[in-house]
Design a protein around this motif. Structure first.
Motif, PDB file in Angstrom:
ATOM      1  N   GLN A 121       0.821  -1.214   0.000  1.00 29.77           N
ATOM      2  CA  GLN A 121       0.000   0.000   0.000  1.00 29.77           C
ATOM      3  C   GLN A 121       0.859   1.269   0.000  1.00 29.77           C
ATOM      4  OE1 GLN A 121      -2.636   2.540  -0.282  1.00 29.77           O
ATOM      5  NE2 GLN A 121      -3.583   0.547   0.101  1.00 29.77           N
ATOM      6  N   LYS A 122       0.510   2.208  -0.867  1.00 28.64           N
ATOM      7  CA  LYS A 122       1.267   3.465  -0.962  1.00 28.64           C
ATOM      8  C   LYS A 122       0.749   4.536  -0.007  1.00 28.64           C
ATOM      9  CE  LYS A 122       3.521   1.550  -4.319  1.00 28.64           C
ATOM     10  NZ  LYS A 122       4.811   0.893  -4.008  1.00 28.64           N
ATOM     11  N   TYR A 123      -0.540   4.444   0.401  1.00 26.36           N
ATOM     12  CA  TYR A 123      -1.121   5.462   1.268  1.00 26.36           C
ATOM     13  C   TYR A 123      -1.043   4.995   2.716  1.00 26.36           C
ATOM     14  CZ  TYR A 123      -2.834   7.317  -3.149  1.00 26.36           C
ATOM     15  OH  TYR A 123      -2.908   7.820  -4.421  1.00 26.36           O
ATOM     16  N   THR A 124      -0.044   5.488   3.415  1.00 28.35           N
ATOM     17  CA  THR A 124       0.232   5.025   4.776  1.00 28.35           C
ATOM     18  C   THR A 124       0.242   6.174   5.784  1.00 28.35           C
ATOM     19  OG1 THR A 124       2.607   5.185   4.325  1.00 28.35           O
ATOM     20  CG2 THR A 124       1.562   3.036   3.956  1.00 28.35           C
ATOM     21  N   GLN A 125      -0.535   7.222   5.490  1.00 34.08           N
ATOM     22  CA  GLN A 125      -0.506   8.425   6.335  1.00 34.08           C
ATOM     23  C   GLN A 125      -1.477   8.366   7.503  1.00 34.08           C
ATOM     24  OE1 GLN A 125      -1.921   8.067   3.408  1.00 34.08           O
ATOM     25  NE2 GLN A 125      -3.468   9.629   2.925  1.00 34.08           N
ATOM     26  N   LYS A 126      -2.224   7.277   7.669  1.00 30.12           N
ATOM     27  CA  LYS A 126      -3.192   7.189   8.769  1.00 30.12           C
ATOM     28  C   LYS A 126      -2.734   6.165   9.808  1.00 30.12           C
ATOM     29  CE  LYS A 126      -6.991   8.453   5.672  1.00 30.12           C
ATOM     30  NZ  LYS A 126      -8.249   7.992   5.052  1.00 30.12           N
ATOM     31  N   ILE A 127      -3.250   4.931   9.779  1.00 32.34           N
ATOM     32  CA  ILE A 127      -2.871   3.937  10.786  1.00 32.34           C
ATOM     33  C   ILE A 127      -1.366   3.655  10.778  1.00 32.34           C
ATOM     34  CG2 ILE A 127      -3.098   1.508  11.448  1.00 32.34           C
ATOM     35  CD1 ILE A 127      -6.078   1.690  10.759  1.00 32.34           C
ATOM     36  N   PRO A 128      -0.741   3.391   9.626  1.00 36.13           N
ATOM     37  CA  PRO A 128       0.704   3.110   9.660  1.00 36.13           C
ATOM     38  C   PRO A 128       1.531   4.248  10.236  1.00 36.13           C
ATOM     39  CG  PRO A 128      -0.228   2.360   7.588  1.00 36.13           C
ATOM     40  CD  PRO A 128      -1.298   3.164   8.275  1.00 36.13           C
ATOM     41  N   ALA A 129       1.070   5.484  10.069  1.00 35.08           N
ATOM     42  CA  ALA A 129       1.821   6.627  10.598  1.00 35.08           C
ATOM     43  C   ALA A 129       1.797   6.683  12.120  1.00 35.08           C
ATOM     44  CB  ALA A 129       1.258   7.929  10.028  1.00 35.08           C
ATOM     45  N   VAL A 137       2.405   4.095  14.172  1.00 37.90           N
ATOM     46  CA  VAL A 137       3.260   3.076  14.790  1.00 37.90           C
ATOM     47  C   VAL A 137       4.717   3.408  14.490  1.00 37.90           C
ATOM     48  CG1 VAL A 137       1.433   1.360  14.551  1.00 37.90           C
ATOM     49  CG2 VAL A 137       3.223   1.497  12.806  1.00 37.90           C
ATOM     50  N   PRO A 138       5.661   2.882  15.261  1.00 34.54           N
ATOM     51  CA  PRO A 138       7.076   3.212  15.060  1.00 34.54           C
ATOM     52  C   PRO A 138       7.601   2.760  13.698  1.00 34.54           C
ATOM     53  CG  PRO A 138       6.734   2.224  17.220  1.00 34.54           C
ATOM     54  CD  PRO A 138       5.456   2.047  16.471  1.00 34.54           C
ATOM     55  N   ASP A 139       8.631   3.428  13.234  1.00 37.87           N
ATOM     56  CA  ASP A 139       9.304   3.023  12.008  1.00 37.87           C
ATOM     57  C   ASP A 139       9.800   1.585  12.145  1.00 37.87           C
ATOM     58  OD1 ASP A 139       8.897   5.544  11.009  1.00 37.87           O
ATOM     59  OD2 ASP A 139      10.921   6.269  11.439  1.00 37.87           O
ATOM     60  N   GLY A 140       9.665   0.835  11.061  1.00 35.79           N
ATOM     61  CA  GLY A 140      10.119  -0.551  11.073  1.00 35.79           C
ATOM     62  C   GLY A 140       9.027  -1.551  11.378  1.00 35.79           C
ATOM     63  N   ILE A 141       7.899  -1.095  11.889  1.00 34.37           N
ATOM     64  CA  ILE A 141       6.765  -1.997  12.140  1.00 34.37           C
ATOM     65  C   ILE A 141       6.045  -2.247  10.823  1.00 34.37           C
ATOM     66  CG2 ILE A 141       4.556  -2.285  13.328  1.00 34.37           C
ATOM     67  CD1 ILE A 141       6.969  -2.476  15.164  1.00 34.37           C
ATOM     68  N   LEU A 177      -2.522   5.038  20.076  1.00 32.95           N
ATOM     69  CA  LEU A 177      -3.133   4.603  21.330  1.00 32.95           C
ATOM     70  C   LEU A 177      -3.182   3.067  21.387  1.00 32.95           C
ATOM     71  CD1 LEU A 177      -6.395   6.056  22.870  1.00 32.95           C
ATOM     72  CD2 LEU A 177      -6.087   3.605  22.667  1.00 32.95           C
ATOM     73  N   VAL A 178      -3.644   2.437  20.318  1.00 26.22           N
ATOM     74  CA  VAL A 178      -3.780   0.981  20.293  1.00 26.22           C
ATOM     75  C   VAL A 178      -2.410   0.317  20.305  1.00 26.22           C
ATOM     76  CG1 VAL A 178      -4.649  -0.988  18.984  1.00 26.22           C
ATOM     77  CG2 VAL A 178      -6.015   1.097  19.148  1.00 26.22           C
ATOM     78  N   TYR A 179      -1.478   0.855  19.540  1.00 24.88           N
ATOM     79  CA  TYR A 179      -0.128   0.285  19.524  1.00 24.88           C
ATOM     80  C   TYR A 179       0.492   0.322  20.926  1.00 24.88           C
ATOM     81  CZ  TYR A 179       4.768  -0.564  18.546  1.00 24.88           C
ATOM     82  OH  TYR A 179       6.029  -1.092  18.570  1.00 24.88           O
ATOM     83  N   ASP A 180       0.373   1.461  21.587  1.00 25.49           N
ATOM     84  CA  ASP A 180       0.943   1.593  22.927  1.00 25.49           C
ATOM     85  C   ASP A 180       0.284   0.649  23.923  1.00 25.49           C
ATOM     86  OD1 ASP A 180       2.686   3.518  22.001  1.00 25.49           O
ATOM     87  OD2 ASP A 180       1.537   5.222  22.781  1.00 25.49           O
ATOM     88  N   TYR A 181      -1.002   0.398  23.757  1.00 21.12           N
ATOM     89  CA  TYR A 181      -1.704  -0.516  24.660  1.00 21.12           C
ATOM     90  C   TYR A 181      -1.111  -1.926  24.560  1.00 21.12           C
ATOM     91  CZ  TYR A 181      -5.436  -3.256  26.784  1.00 21.12           C
ATOM     92  OH  TYR A 181      -6.143  -4.126  27.597  1.00 21.12           O
ATOM     93  N   PHE A 182      -0.847  -2.373  23.346  1.00 24.33           N
ATOM     94  CA  PHE A 182      -0.338  -3.733  23.153  1.00 24.33           C
ATOM     95  C   PHE A 182       1.168  -3.837  23.373  1.00 24.33           C
ATOM     96  CE2 PHE A 182      -4.182  -4.425  20.308  1.00 24.33           C
ATOM     97  CZ  PHE A 182      -4.802  -5.289  21.200  1.00 24.33           C
TER      98      PHE A 182
END
Length: 317
Positions: A245-253, A255-259, A311-316
């Motif tokens: 996917q080329k559009y990563t400005q929402k959920i992927p943005a 989470v930390p780089d490399g995930i 928020l969700v990434y930090d929870y897990f």
């Protein structure tokens, strides 16, 4: 009692204490080796074992080393009620109406907030991809005839590619495929615009609108992740398209780089969506966010989608 008898009893007691201490030490040394394995209850102290005799006459000096205790390892949070509470608190501060779905793919636990049918925008392309691969599997169409459009439809969200695919396999077939696979809130009833090839792409099974829900989208992504959407082979191909996917400005943005993420966005002036599989350090999980806002302002919701993702990434993690 003779002095020899007293010495034998003293030796027996020392052996019992040392043997019990050794058992406790061995048991403690296994705790914490695997953070995902819940440890057994701690060994019972020697004094409570009730052991009364050990047949030996050898005198053994008691160990002077202090026993060490290891805190039992704990698993990451499994009850998502706290996460649901945090999500509800967050979306109350956002404009528009929000639906959110989260599933921990390691534990199988999930939660959803305000699950309901929402205009799908480009999230509908996920289901067109699944239906198209089902036609490939049945031999009705060849993969080479659609792969270019599949790549454009998923990786860069081409409306024209979507229209070409559903014109080939049929809007009604795509909706029926959704129903056959348990996506009960999903209807594929019209082509997408802007595009030059949307004319004539309209049916009325529900009310003529492309609908889905966060739970349907989450279910679809889980089937792809597990290799159970159409087939293991075609699930793997769908997953690779989502990872590209080329559009990563929402959920992927969020989470930390490399995930690693595998996602599909959807947006119009009225809605702002994203859906992703996230391969995080502690667990793989699914996050689906669908939001609506007054006409012309939904694009502003993108930053809030990213905030929810963090928020969700930090929870897990």
């Amino acid at each position: 009692m003779s002095a020899i008898r007293k010495k034998k009893i003293t030796a027996c007691a020392a052996v019992v204490l040392i043997a019990s201490a050794a058992v406790c030490s061995c048991a403690d040394s296994t705790i914490g080796l695997d953070r995902n394995i819940r440890p057994e209850a701690p060994a019972v102290p020697a004094a409570a074992t009730g052991v009364s005799t050990v047949q030996t006459t050898t005198t053994v000096e008691p160990s002077t080393e202090a026993e060490t205790t290891t805190e039992p390892a704990t698993e990451p949070p499994d009850d998502l009620s706290e996460l649901e509470k945090q999500i509800n608190e967050a979306v109350r501060g956002y404009k528009g109406e929000w639906s959110v779905y989260v599933k921990n793919l390691r534990t199988g636990r999930s939660t959803s907030v305000n699950n309901k049918m929402v205009y799908a925008a480009s999230l509908i392309k996920l289901f067109a991809m699944g239906a198209a691969y089902s036609k490939v599997q049945s031999g009705e169409i060849k993969e080479e005839d659609i792969i270019d459009n599949l790549e454009k439809m998923i990786e860069v969200s081409s409306n024209e590619a979507f229209n070409s695919i559903v014109r080939l396999i049929g809007l009604q077939y795509t909706t029926e495929w959704c129903k056959d696979n348990g996506y009960d809130d999903t209807f594929v009833e019209h082509g997408l615009q802007p595009a030059s090839n949307s004319k004539g792409l309209q049916i009325y099974i529900n009310n003529g609108t492309n609908y889905t829900s966060v739970e349907d989208v989450g279910h679809f992504l889980e089937e792809v992740y597990l290799g159970e959407c159409v087939s293991e082979e075609y699930s793997a191909k769908m997953l690779e398209l989502l990872k590209a996917q080329k559009y990563t400005q929402k959920i992927p943005a969020g989470v930390p780089d490399g995930i690693v993420t595998a996602n599909k966005t959807g947006e119009t002036d009225e809605v702002c969506h994203d859906a992703a599989i996230i391969y995080s350090y502690e667990c793989d999980y699914i996050l689906v966010v669908m939001s609506s806002a007054p006409s012309g302002s939904a694009w502003d919701n993108a930053d809030d989608v990213t905030e929810l993702s963090t928020l969700v990434y930090d929870y897990f993690n």
